[in-house]
Design a protein around this motif. Structure first.
Motif, PDB file in Angstrom:
ATOM      1  N   PRO A  59      43.083  47.697  40.041  1.00  0.00           N
ATOM      2  CA  PRO A  59      42.578  46.843  41.115  1.00  0.00           C
ATOM      3  C   PRO A  59      43.268  47.161  42.439  1.00  0.00           C
ATOM      4  CG  PRO A  59      43.035  45.552  39.147  1.00  0.00           C
ATOM      5  CD  PRO A  59      43.570  46.926  38.888  1.00  0.00           C
ATOM      6  N   ARG A  60      42.555  47.008  43.533  1.00  0.00           N
ATOM      7  CA  ARG A  60      43.081  47.377  44.842  1.00  0.00           C
ATOM      8  C   ARG A  60      44.369  46.637  45.178  1.00  0.00           C
ATOM      9  NH1 ARG A  60      40.405  50.101  48.754  1.00  0.00           N
ATOM     10  NH2 ARG A  60      38.479  49.852  47.570  1.00  0.00           N
TER      11      ARG A  60
ATOM     12  N   ARG B 159      47.516  48.369  43.487  1.00  0.00           N
ATOM     13  CA  ARG B 159      47.839  49.767  43.781  1.00  0.00           C
ATOM     14  C   ARG B 159      49.124  49.950  44.602  1.00  0.00           C
ATOM     15  NH1 ARG B 159      41.776  52.202  45.109  1.00  0.00           N
ATOM     16  NH2 ARG B 159      40.870  51.704  43.048  1.00  0.00           N
TER      17      ARG B 159
ATOM     18  N   SER C  40      45.015  57.738  40.547  1.00  0.00           N
ATOM     19  CA  SER C  40      44.139  56.730  41.134  1.00  0.00           C
ATOM     20  C   SER C  40      42.767  56.742  40.468  1.00  0.00           C
ATOM     21  CB  SER C  40      43.999  56.988  42.641  1.00  0.00           C
ATOM     22  OG  SER C  40      43.071  56.102  43.216  1.00  0.00           O
TER      23      SER C  40
END
Length: 240
Positions: free
Chosen positions: A106-107, A110, A100
Motif C-alpha cells: 500500500p502507498r 512504502r 516495488s
C-alpha cells in the motif's frame, strides 16, 4: 472433495510460509550479528557511540556503513568517505524498483518499507515464487535484521573500549566478508563475474596510490567498462 482440496492447499501454504520465515530469520540473525563488528569498527575510527548508533538506525545499509567508517579510520576526508558510502547505497534504489513491483505494498506503507530495502531483504524476497512469500520474506528479514543489527551495533560501540586494539581482531573485515557471501551466488553469468573481478582489481590495485575511499568509487567504473566491451564484442560477432 472441495473441502479436502481446500485443506490440502491451506496445509501446503502453511508449510511454504514457515519455510520462508525460517530462511528469513536465518539471514536476519546471521547478518544481524555482524552489527557488533560495525559498532566496534566505528568506535575505533573515532565516532561516538551515539553517532555509531545513529548510522545504524538511519542509514541501515551495512556495506555503506563499513565503507564510511573504514575511510574515516584510514584518515580519508569526510566528503570522500560519504561519497563512497553514498555510491554503495545507490544500489538499494535499484532493488526498490524491483521490489516495488513484486511486493505491491500500500502507498502509505512504502516510505517505511523503503528503510528495509537492502541486500538481504531483496535477496530473500526475490527468491520467493509468490507475492505472499516475497512479502513474508521481506518483512521477517527486515524486522529481524533491523532489530538485531541495531542492538549489536550498540553493544559493539559501547564495548569497544574493553576489546582494546580493534585492528588486532580484524573485525573491519566482517562487513565486506558478509557482503561478498551474499554477492557471490548472484554472479551467474560471465559478464557479471567479469564486472566483479575488474572491480576487485581496481579497488585493491589503487589502494596504495589513491586516498582512502576513492578506490571504491573508481571500482564502480568496472560495470560500464565491461558492458561496453561486451556490447562491442557482440556487435563484431553480429557483423561476421
Amino acid at each position: 472433495m472441495a473441502e479436502r482440496t481446500a485443506l490440502r492447499d491451506a496445509g501446503t501454504s502453511g508449510k511454504a510460509d514457515r519455510a520462508v520465515v525460517r530462511d528469513a530469520l536465518g539471514v536476519g540473525v546471521a547478518v544481524g550479528l555482524s552489527g557488533f563488528a560495525f559498532g566496534v569498527t566505528s568506535a575505533g575510527s573515532g565516532l561516538t557511540w551515539v553517532q555509531t548508533c545513529a548510522l545504524s538506525l538511519l542509514v541501515f545499509t551495512g556495506a555503506s556503513q563499513f565503507a564510511l567508517v573504514g575511510a574515516l579510520a584510514a584518515r580519508g576526508g569526510p566528503f570522500t568517505a560519504a561519497a563512497g558510502a553514498f555510491f554503495l547505497g545507490v544500489r538499494n534504489a535499484f532493488y526498490g524498483l524491483r521490489l516495488s513491483q513484486l511486493l505491491a505494498l500500500p502507498r502509505a506503507v512504502r516510505p517505511f518499507a523503503a528503510q528495509w530495502v537492502i541486500d538481504e531483504t531483496a535477496a530473500v524476497a526475490l527468491a520467493q515464487p509468490t507475492r505472499r512469500g516475497a512479502r513474508i520474506g521481506f518483512v521477517v528479514t527486515g524486522l529481524s535484521l533491523y532489530v538485531l543489527w541495531n542492538l549489536t551495533t550498540l553493544l559493539g560501540a559501547v564495548g569497544a573500549g574493553a576489546i582494546g586494539d580493534t585492528d588486532a581482531w580484524g573485525l573491519d573485515a566482517a562487513g565486506p566478508a558478509v557482503f561478498l557471501a551474499l554477492l557471490a551466488p548472484m554472479l551467474r553469468t560471465g559478464t557479471e563475474r567479469a564486472v566483479a573481478g575488474l572491480a576487485v582489481l581496481l579497488g585493491l590495485g589503487l589502494l596504495p596510490v589513491l586516498p582512502a575511499g576513492v578506490p571504491v568509487l573508481v571500482a564502480a567504473l568496472a560495470a560500464p567498462v565491461v558492458l561496453w566491451a561486451d556490447g562491442r564484442r557482440r556487435g563484431e560477432g553480429a557483423e561476421r
